[in-house]
Structure formats: C-alpha cells, structure tokens
Design a protein around this motif. Structure first.
Motif, mmCIF file in Angstrom:
data_model
loop_
_atom_site.group_PDB
_atom_site.id
_atom_site.type_symbol
_atom_site.label_atom_id
_atom_site.label_comp_id
_atom_site.label_asym_id
_atom_site.label_seq_id
_atom_site.Cartn_x
_atom_site.Cartn_y
_atom_site.Cartn_z
ATOM 1 N N THR A 109 0.837 -1.200 0.000
ATOM 2 C CA THR A 109 0.000 0.000 0.000
ATOM 3 C C THR A 109 0.872 1.250 0.000
ATOM 4 O O THR A 109 2.070 1.202 0.315
ATOM 5 C CB THR A 109 -0.913 0.015 1.224
ATOM 6 O OG1 THR A 109 -0.110 0.108 2.418
ATOM 7 C CG2 THR A 109 -1.764 -1.248 1.288
ATOM 8 N N ALA A 110 0.259 2.375 -0.339
ATOM 9 C CA ALA A 110 1.001 3.636 -0.366
ATOM 10 C C ALA A 110 1.545 3.983 1.011
ATOM 11 O O ALA A 110 2.661 4.497 1.149
ATOM 12 C CB ALA A 110 0.107 4.751 -0.890
ATOM 13 N N SER A 111 0.772 3.690 2.061
ATOM 14 C CA SER A 111 1.232 3.988 3.416
ATOM 15 C C SER A 111 2.416 3.099 3.799
ATOM 16 O O SER A 111 3.353 3.548 4.476
ATOM 17 C CB SER A 111 0.088 3.797 4.423
ATOM 18 O OG SER A 111 -0.407 2.468 4.379
ATOM 19 N N GLN A 112 2.389 1.839 3.372
ATOM 20 C CA GLN A 112 3.525 0.959 3.630
ATOM 21 C C GLN A 112 4.766 1.447 2.904
ATOM 22 O O GLN A 112 5.868 1.440 3.445
ATOM 23 C CB GLN A 112 3.197 -0.468 3.190
ATOM 24 C CG GLN A 112 2.240 -1.213 4.098
ATOM 25 C CD GLN A 112 1.892 -2.586 3.563
ATOM 26 O OE1 GLN A 112 1.580 -2.751 2.387
ATOM 27 N NE2 GLN A 112 1.948 -3.595 4.426
ATOM 28 N N GLY A 113 4.593 1.875 1.647
ATOM 29 C CA GLY A 113 5.732 2.404 0.898
ATOM 30 C C GLY A 113 6.336 3.625 1.573
ATOM 31 O O GLY A 113 7.564 3.750 1.663
ATOM 32 N N GLU A 114 5.487 4.512 2.066
ATOM 33 C CA GLU A 114 5.997 5.700 2.767
ATOM 34 C C GLU A 114 6.731 5.297 4.041
ATOM 35 O O GLU A 114 7.762 5.876 4.388
ATOM 36 C CB GLU A 114 4.839 6.635 3.086
ATOM 37 C CG GLU A 114 5.259 7.942 3.731
ATOM 38 C CD GLU A 114 4.098 8.879 3.954
ATOM 39 O OE1 GLU A 114 4.314 9.957 4.545
ATOM 40 O OE2 GLU A 114 2.969 8.545 3.544
ATOM 41 N N SER A 115 6.195 4.284 4.730
ATOM 42 C CA SER A 115 6.867 3.795 5.941
ATOM 43 C C SER A 115 8.227 3.201 5.605
ATOM 44 O O SER A 115 9.217 3.431 6.325
ATOM 45 C CB SER A 115 5.986 2.743 6.625
ATOM 46 O OG SER A 115 6.638 2.182 7.749
ATOM 47 N N PHE A 116 8.315 2.451 4.502
ATOM 48 C CA PHE A 116 9.597 1.878 4.087
ATOM 49 C C PHE A 116 10.607 2.978 3.757
ATOM 50 O O PHE A 116 11.797 2.857 4.067
ATOM 51 C CB PHE A 116 9.404 0.971 2.872
ATOM 52 C CG PHE A 116 8.714 -0.332 3.187
ATOM 53 C CD1 PHE A 116 8.725 -0.850 4.469
ATOM 54 C CD2 PHE A 116 8.048 -1.031 2.198
ATOM 55 C CE1 PHE A 116 8.092 -2.037 4.766
ATOM 56 C CE2 PHE A 116 7.409 -2.231 2.475
ATOM 57 C CZ PHE A 116 7.429 -2.731 3.763
ATOM 58 N N ARG A 117 10.145 4.055 3.123
ATOM 59 C CA ARG A 117 11.058 5.159 2.804
ATOM 60 C C ARG A 117 11.599 5.792 4.071
ATOM 61 O O ARG A 117 12.801 6.082 4.183
ATOM 62 C CB ARG A 117 10.340 6.213 1.951
ATOM 63 C CG ARG A 117 9.965 5.751 0.566
ATOM 64 C CD ARG A 117 9.713 6.919 -0.374
ATOM 65 N NE ARG A 117 8.643 7.777 0.067
ATOM 66 C CZ ARG A 117 7.366 7.617 -0.268
ATOM 67 N NH1 ARG A 117 7.012 6.594 -1.024
ATOM 68 N NH2 ARG A 117 6.447 8.459 0.153
ATOM 69 N N THR A 118 10.707 5.999 5.031
ATOM 70 C CA THR A 118 11.146 6.594 6.304
ATOM 71 C C THR A 118 12.131 5.683 7.019
ATOM 72 O O THR A 118 13.173 6.137 7.515
ATOM 73 C CB THR A 118 9.929 6.856 7.210
ATOM 74 O OG1 THR A 118 9.006 7.721 6.525
ATOM 75 C CG2 THR A 118 10.358 7.509 8.515
ATOM 76 N N ASP A 119 11.818 4.388 7.072
ATOM 77 C CA ASP A 119 12.716 3.436 7.736
ATOM 78 C C ASP A 119 14.068 3.375 7.037
ATOM 79 O O ASP A 119 15.118 3.283 7.692
ATOM 80 C CB ASP A 119 12.082 2.045 7.770
ATOM 81 C CG ASP A 119 10.854 1.982 8.671
ATOM 82 O OD1 ASP A 119 10.680 2.904 9.489
ATOM 83 O OD2 ASP A 119 10.068 1.025 8.538
ATOM 84 N N SER A 120 14.058 3.421 5.697
ATOM 85 C CA SER A 120 15.317 3.381 4.947
ATOM 86 C C SER A 120 16.173 4.592 5.252
ATOM 87 O O SER A 120 17.398 4.489 5.403
ATOM 88 C CB SER A 120 15.029 3.313 3.439
ATOM 89 O OG SER A 120 14.321 2.138 3.113
ATOM 90 N N LEU A 121 15.531 5.759 5.350
ATOM 91 C CA LEU A 121 16.272 6.977 5.678
ATOM 92 C C LEU A 121 16.875 6.891 7.073
ATOM 93 O O LEU A 121 18.039 7.243 7.284
ATOM 94 C CB LEU A 121 15.344 8.188 5.576
ATOM 95 C CG LEU A 121 15.955 9.540 5.946
ATOM 96 C CD1 LEU A 121 17.116 9.872 5.014
ATOM 97 C CD2 LEU A 121 14.894 10.637 5.896
ATOM 98 N N ILE A 122 16.087 6.376 8.016
ATOM 99 C CA ILE A 122 16.592 6.245 9.393
ATOM 100 C C ILE A 122 17.773 5.283 9.438
ATOM 101 O O ILE A 122 18.801 5.555 10.083
ATOM 102 C CB ILE A 122 15.459 5.760 10.330
ATOM 103 C CG1 ILE A 122 14.391 6.845 10.466
ATOM 104 C CG2 ILE A 122 16.026 5.393 11.706
ATOM 105 C CD1 ILE A 122 13.166 6.394 11.244
#
Length: 545
Positions: A380-393
């Motif tokens: 989902t779009a929300s999961q993708g956004e969460s993955f981007r945030t986690d990757s940045l962290i």
C-alpha cells in the motif's frame, strides 16, 4: 605554487568536487533525468533495469520503485508444455497445429503453436529446432507426446513450461497491455528461480484487482457473425469468424457518444478487407438495409448479429447499420475498411470497451499466466511511505555509526573527517546517477548503498592505516609509496567484488540485480575517484613537503 599548479597537483579532488556538483544538479534541478515511459524490452522499465518507476521523490528527482511507493507485483510462470526437435513431416505449421489440437481433449487450435527452427528477431531469440507447444495448464507432457505420436510426428525432448520464444512474446504483449491501459511506470520482465522461468510484472500505485484483471486474460479478440443456416430442413445458428485479431490495422480508444453508448473505432488491414467484406455479405449480416440483432433477447429468432468475442466470451452483440451494409454490398467498404464496435451503455459497457481496445492494440498473450502457481504481492502507499522513512533512518544510523567508529579509531580529525565525507560522497554520486537515469530506488538498491558505505570505509581505513603504519609521515615521497601499496590492496579487493557481483547484475534475478548494479557502481566510483581523492587530501594534511 600557482593556483593552476595546485589544481594539477590535486586534480582527483577537483574531479570528485565536480562529480558532487553534477550529482547535486541531477538530484534537485527540475526537468533533469531520462525520459520516462512504459516498460521496455528485456524487462527494463523507463530506460532502467531496476523495475517500475513511480512518482518523483518530492523535492528531489529520485524515483521510487514499488517497495517504496506502493503497488502490485505479480510473479507467475506461463502455463503450457512443449516438445522440441519435432519433425513436421513436410507439413506446414498450420496443418501440424490442427492435427495436434484434434488429438487433445478440450484444446482449441488457437492453443497450439507449431514453430519451425529459426531466428525470431522481434524477441531476439534463436530457436535451434522445430517446436510444438500447447498453451494450457490442462495438458501434460505425456498427453502432448501421445498427440504427437498419434499425428505421426517424431520429436526430441518434452518440456514443462513454454519455449523461450513464447516467453519473450508474452513479455512484449504484457508490456503493451500495461502501457495501453495507462498504468504509469509498470514494468514486465523475466526472472529465473529454481531453474524455472517466471514473468515478473510490477505496477506502482495500483491495487491487486486491477492488475490481475489486466493480465489474467489472454486477450484474444475476434469479430464473429452469428447467423442462421439451413440444415436438413431446419434452421441452425452458427458462428463464423469474420475478423481475426491480426487482421486489424488500427484500433482507437474506448469512447462514449452523446447517448452514453460505448464504442471502439477500428480499421481492417487493406489486404484482409475484401475477405472480411465478403464474409459479412455471405452471412447476410450486411444485407440490404442492414440487420437488427436480438441475440440477447431471442438468440434463436434473430437476424444475423455481429459478436465481439473476447477469450471465448461474448462481450457485445449488435446489428449492422443500413449505410454500412449497403457499402459492403456494393464493395465500396473495402476501399476504406473502418467501422465501430459497440459494447452497450453504462459503466460496465465502457469498461468492456476499454478491455477490447487494450487487447486489440496489445495483441493476444501466446500463453496464459499460471497465477495459481505464482505469487502476488501488494504494497500500500502507506507501507511504501513507511519503508522510505525506515530506509532513511537506517541510512542515517549507518553513517553515524561509521563516523563514530572512525573517530574513536584514529582520534585525529584531519584523518577521520575526510574519511567520512569521502565515503558519503560516493552515496551522493550514486544517488545523482540514479536520479539522472530515473532508476527506481527499492529496498535492494538501498541495501547496495549501505554496502557501498561499508566497503568504502573499509578501503579508506586500509589507506589510513598503511600511510600511518610507521608513525607520522612528513615526506611526500614516502606518503606516495605507502599509498600505492595500500591502493594495490583495495584495487584487488574491488576487482574481486566486481567479479563476484557481475553475474547478479546481468542475470534476471529480481531484486538482487539492483543490489549488484549499485554495489558495482559504488566500487568503481570509489576506486577511480574517491579513494584517490582521499589520498590527495591526506597528503596535503599529513605532509610538509
């Protein structure tokens, strides 16, 4: 020393700075990057090999793949079996197809393909021997062998799955389906797993149902005339194929008229137009004054009807306008062979018109996808956004950890600070490159960036340790001697890494490909640019002469 001499003496640092500036432009300047579009050959998407391209990454020109943007991924084999080394016995391919289909229960001749040996340039595949193939999940290799034996055709080996030519044809058709359906950024490519070939379809920002509906049908469209014939003093209705899929010249998009009726404008190839015209006239659908179809309400008492048949199912039925019928009666229609396929009124009729339009323009799949033998993943779009945030962290934590270890190890800012900055510069250069070619970033690429940071710092530590191995170095000559010794070590390590990663970069192994590509690029940038630049910086900071 003049400014020019200083630049010549430190040209590696100047090159690194220039690459960083250029990468920054690629990352942030509007309108920078390769042209985007649909999926391309060999599974590449939008000029890259990394999968689907989603929307831009906000203020940057970075593109996110399915895992970081959301979307649907389908991985499935094509259903079918085939025999290689078949001897056609002097018959043409059509005759072989009809004979084999007749020996198999529940198989239509359209499901059987007899292909002589040769080079199939559209797919760039060479087929060494003649092949007979059945595109169905209801036929086993033993049943195909029995059909070939019954037909008197000698053959070599039997194989589960479709041939390589059919696999590449399917990729071309599926890619066209994704593009024609307007699913932006979708990609279609082949991958290998466990010795079996799979088709991998990735479409960002789309849910599972829409993608499955698009690819789960073979998309075979025919125009059939449903008409009465007299047999044994009784009337029987039969279907006569009027236009086959390959006989269409051009196909328009689905549209609606003022009354809400949905339709698709089509034209027929000039060489096929006389035959099509003759079929419509002979079956009396093109009778003087036209015909009125009552197929849905009274199929056993209707004038001849035109049926749009998709994958064996009737999509719509309609009669023929009097003007069109008269032009076919006089033979004028063949000079301008165009007409309109109607699918009815309402939203469902418009969706059917869209499906027909997409299938006619993309072509029919040579074999169905065996979705029940594959996997489907939706992010989902929300999961993708969460993955981007986690990757940045994770990326920030990796940088801070590396920086902390380096400073603790050396305790000298003039050694540790350039090391961290140089390692991070490799990531900036790679991000700029990804933005320029619009390579979609996914989790495997992020893993490649982290691996680049780790291997880069390892090499820089080797350089620093070798240079400072015998205490402070003040002589430039001594520094360069020690640096060359260290550089031979990291050069050999880089060559080993590139050799080890190369198979992953060129083989269709899914997510591993992106990881390998960016790891190799990072190693090359490091060996050719950043490591030598770090050596120049250390030389300036540690030597007096």
């Amino acid at each position: 020393m003049s400014a020019w001499d200083t630049v010549k003496d430190n040209w590696r640092v100047v090159l690194l700075v220039a690459m960083l500036v250029l990468s920054t432009v690629f990352l942030f300047a509007p309108g920078i990057g390769g042209a985007s579009g649909g999926a391309t050959a060999n599974g590449t998407a939008n000029g890259s090999t990394g999968g689907p391209v989603a929307e831009s990454g906000g203020i940057t020109n970075l593109q996110y793949g399915l895992e970081l943007s959301g979307g649907t991924r389908i991985r499935a084999p094509l259903a079918g079996v085939h025999a290689s080394g078949v001897d056609f016995g002097g018959q043409n391919a059509s005759a072989v197809e009809e004979r084999v289909a007749g020996e198999l229960s529940g198989i239509d001749v359209t499901d059987v393909t007899a292909r002589p040996a040769g080079v199939y340039t559209q797919q760039d595949v060479t087929q060494e021997t003649a092949v007979v193939e059945v595109a169905s999940d209801n036929v086993t290799t033993d049943e195909l062998a029995g059909a070939l034996d019954a037909g008197g055709y000698a053959y070599g080996e039997l194989h589960d799955g479709v041939s390589e030519v059919t696999l590449q044809q399917a990729v071309v058709v599926l890619r066209s389906k994704v593009n024609e359906a307007g699913l932006s950024g979708g990609s279609v490519r082949t991958v290998e797993s466990g010795g079996q070939s799979f088709v991998l379809i990735e479409v960002p920002n789309e849910d599972r149902s829409e993608v499955v509906d698009l690819v789960d049908s073979r998309g075979t469209v025919q125009i059939v005339v449903y008409h009465p014939v007299q047999e044994n003093d009784s009337t029987t209705y039969v279907n006569t194929t009027a236009i086959r899929q390959e006989q269409f010249q051009s196909v328009g998009t689905a549209q609606q008229d003022d009354t809400g009726s949905s339709f698709v404008s089509v034209s027929v190839r000039e060489d096929a137009a006389p035959e099509v015209q003759r079929t419509f006239v002979d079956t009396q659908v093109a009778q003087p004054g036209g015909s009125e179809c009552r197929f849905e309400s009274n199929p056993q008492s209707t004038e001849p009807c035109i049926l749009v048949v998709r994958d064996g199912q009737v999509v719509s039925s309609f009669g023929m306008d009097g003007g069109l019928a008269n032009s076919m009666q006089t033979g004028e229609w063949a000079n301008n062979p165009t007409f309109i396929l109607t699918t009815g009124s309402g939203q469902q009729a418009f969706e059917r018109a869209q499906e027909v339009s997409v299938d006619l323009r993309a072509g029919a799949l040579p074999a169905p996808l065996a979705l029940d033998e594959g996997t489907t993943t939706t992010v989902t779009a929300s999961q993708g956004e969460s993955f981007r945030t986690d990757s940045l962290i994770i990326g920030v934590l990796a940088v801070l950890t590396v920086a902390g270890v380096v400073f603790v190890r050396y305790g000298r800012p003039q050694v540790a600070a350039p090391m961290v900055v140089t390692a991070l510069s490799e990531v900036v250069v790679l991000l700029g490159f990804a933005a320029f070619i619009r390579y979609p970033l996914d989790l495997s690429v992020i893993a490649g960036f982290i691996a680049v940071i780790g291997t880069g710092v390892d090499d820089l530590v080797i350089i620093a340790d070798e240079v400072m191995s015998e205490g402070d170095v003040n002589s430039r000559r001594v520094f360069e001697s020690r640096f060359r010794k260290a550089f031979w070590v990291i050069g050999a390590a880089a060559a080993t890494t590139i050799i080890a990663m190369s198979p992953l970069a060129v083989l269709s192994l899914g997510d591993l490909q992106g990881f390998a590509i960016f790891t190799i690029l990072g190693v090359l940038v490091g060996v050719l640019v950043t490591r030598p630049a770090y050596g120049d910086i250390l030389r300036v900071l540690l030597t007096d002469r």
